[in-house]
Design a protein around this motif. Structure first.
Motif, PDB file in Angstrom:
ATOM      1  N   SER A   1       0.746  -1.230  -0.004  1.00 54.54           N
ATOM      2  CA  SER A   1      -0.004   0.046  -0.160  1.00 54.54           C
ATOM      3  C   SER A   1       0.788   1.255   0.231  1.00 54.54           C
ATOM      4  O   SER A   1       0.653   2.203  -0.851  1.00 54.54           O
ATOM      5  CB  SER A   1      -0.851  -0.056   1.222  1.00 54.54           C
ATOM      6  OG  SER A   1      -1.800   1.350   1.198  1.00 54.54           O
ATOM      7  N   GLU A   2       1.715   1.208   0.743  1.00 56.31           N
ATOM      8  CA  GLU A   2       2.832   2.420   1.005  1.00 56.31           C
ATOM      9  C   GLU A   2       3.674   2.521  -0.490  1.00 56.31           C
ATOM     10  O   GLU A   2       3.798   3.668  -1.136  1.00 56.31           O
ATOM     11  CB  GLU A   2       4.060   2.390   1.949  1.00 56.31           C
ATOM     12  CG  GLU A   2       4.849   3.375   2.065  1.00 56.31           C
ATOM     13  CD  GLU A   2       5.774   2.949   3.274  1.00 56.31           C
ATOM     14  OE1 GLU A   2       7.127   3.783   3.213  1.00 56.31           O
ATOM     15  OE2 GLU A   2       5.688   2.431   4.128  1.00 56.31           O
TER      16      GLU A   2
ATOM     17  N   ASP B   1       1.183   3.929  -3.263  1.00 57.24           N
ATOM     18  CA  ASP B   1       0.988   5.387  -3.195  1.00 57.24           C
ATOM     19  C   ASP B   1       2.095   6.004  -3.646  1.00 57.24           C
ATOM     20  O   ASP B   1       2.027   7.254  -4.382  1.00 57.24           O
ATOM     21  CB  ASP B   1       0.717   5.915  -1.648  1.00 57.24           C
ATOM     22  CG  ASP B   1      -0.602   5.273  -1.097  1.00 57.24           C
ATOM     23  OD1 ASP B   1      -1.549   5.463  -1.821  1.00 57.24           O
ATOM     24  OD2 ASP B   1      -0.610   5.169  -0.001  1.00 57.24           O
TER      25      ASP B   1
END
Length: 470
Positions: free
Chosen positions: A442-443, A446
């Motif tokens: 997820s990091e 992004d």
């Protein structure tokens, strides 16, 4: 069917165009400099002409550190990745003595048997001590001694029990299974109808058979029926005689898509038109189904036709290839016995339940985050779409920095626009492992900008500016 936003498609085409233009620019100056240097191959044609190795030189070498990473441990849920460095802009990579302990999201270790196992490992070691590491010849050439023959017969017996079949044949390599069997099953005057996204081993086996090959749209039974009807009506090329044999070839789980084959519909069409169905379950047997018997069990399709004896006498992979290593054979035997519960425990059933639970949990969480994830529920393979070539190395390197090892796949293994990261989930992954992987992905998602779509709950309204790609 993959839907890609117009802007994403446009930026991806622009990125490849830019790479191609700069590559051509560098090649132009390379030819000028090479003209001043004498060659020791005077009179010989160059091995690679023009654009034949352009992709390797100008695109692949830039990011080859993202592929073929060596490991120094068993491919369990966590493994040791050997660190490498380059002093010549990635043309060559040098290994170091340093390793990074990384979470493994790339291996086909679906049930977790690739690492040391309390039941399998002692039996494999015992087999290695009793027999040699290799048989060193085909069985039909050198034969087996009585003890090794008993081991091989036991191997086939447990395989037949797992699949519920009266006979089985085993090859030492998955690629050879398709590429060697298909030319035996069909030849000139026959017709092969292949899914457009079948594995390269199927493609080469079909080409080597001499049969006429036609392709139907990926996992689309309606188009398969349309192709079948048209080919049966037209018959063989030029002569228009009836086909001697028709085989429809599909996969159980498509390893680049993570999709389950629509087997019941395809089998129904094959029966309707009296065509044979050939199913490659390389990624589904042992991974899906209540007892690990693959998509046939999962989708309730019975496979009854047997031709094992014919293959034993005619298939070159059985007649001429070196027999599989006895320790490897014992590992397979022990693993299947665990799956069947013949080890006296319920670990096999627990592993099958865990792989299904892990796969569905990980897929749903990725979709909630906004990633474009391919495939179906229950499939342990889940590709995350990257699209843009610059995002391939960025995603891979950033994940590795945070000790998560992923596999990225790009052209020519996929269509030009459809680069992806292929995640493979294992029963050996704990919930903590999966949560760590989700947090890192997820990091990085992004950071790299690959959350192309809103969360699953908001995705009901299809984005208007999108084009379809296969």
């Amino acid at each position: 069917m993959i839907k890609i936003p117009y802007l994403t498609a446009l930026s991806t085409y622009f990125s490849y165009g830019l790479l191609f233009a700069f590559g051509q620019f560098r090649d132009f100056f390379r030819k000028i400099f090479d003209w001043f240097h004498s060659s020791n191959l005077q009179g010989y044609a160059p091995i690679c002409l023009g654009l034949e190795d352009f992709y390797i030189r100008r695109l692949y070498l830039r990011i080859q550190d993202c592929f073929g990473r060596p490991i120094s441990s068993s491919p369990d849920a966590w493994f040791d990745v050997v660190e490498r460095y380059s002093n010549d802009n990635n043309k060559t990579l040098t290994r170091t003595t340093k390793v990074s302990r990384c979470l493994n999201l790339g291996s086909y270790n679906y049930l977790g048997f690739a690492a040391a196992d309390e039941y399998c490992t002692p039996r494999v070691i015992e087999t290695l001590k009793r027999f040699s590491p290799s048989t060193c010849s085909p069985r039909v050439d050198g034969g087996f001694d009585q003890e090794l023959r008993h081991c091989i017969m036991n191997w086939r017996s447990v395989l037949q029990t797992l699949l519920g079949k009266p006979a089985a044949i085993v090859f030492g390599m998955g690629y050879v299974t398709n590429s060697a069997i298909l030319p035996v099953l069909i030849g000139k005057g026959g017709l092969i109808i292949s899914d457009s996204l079948n594995h390269n081993s199927i493609v080469n086996g079909a080409r080597g058979s001499g049969a006429t090959v036609r392709v139907f749209q990926h996992n689309t039974p309606s188009h398969l029926e349309e192709v079948l009807r048209q080919q049966i009506a037209e018959g063989q090329p030029r002569t228009h005689r009836p086909w001697k044999k028709i085989i429809v070839i599909v996969e159980g789980i498509y390893s680049m898509e993570g999709e389950l084959c629509k087997l019941p519909e395809i089998v129904a069409i094959c029966k309707k038109y009296k065509a044979y169905a050939y199913l490659d379950e390389a990624h589904s047997i042992g991974a899906v189904g209540k007892t690990g018997r693959g998509v046939c069990e999962l989708l309730g399709v019975d496979t009854a036709d047997e031709l094992i004896q014919y293959l034993k006498y005619t298939c070159p992979a059985h007649l001429y290839a070196t027999s599989i290593s006895p320790p490897a054979a014992q590992q397979i035997i022990s693993s299947i016995k665990v799956i069947l519960g013949e080890d006296g425990s319920s670990r096999g059933a627990q592993k099958l339940a865990r792989i299904r639970e892990n796969s569905n949990f990980f897929r749903s969480e990725l979709q909630k985050m906004g990633f474009e994830v391919l495939g179906d529920n229950d499939s342990p393979v889940m590709p995350i779409m990257l699209y843009n070539p610059a995002k391939i190395p960025a995603f891979s390197r950033e994940c590795l920095k945070q000790n998560v090892a992923v596999v990225t796949v790009a052209f020519p293994a996929t269509p030009l626009l459809l680069a992806r990261a292929r995640i493979c989930i294992s029963a050996s992954h704990t919930r903590e492992d999966l949560l760590k992987a989700l947090a890192v992905i997820s990091e990085v998602g992004d950071l790299v900008g690959i959350k192309y779509f809103p969360a699953e709950s908001e995705k009901q309204h299809q984005e208007p500016g999108a084009i379809k790609l296969e």
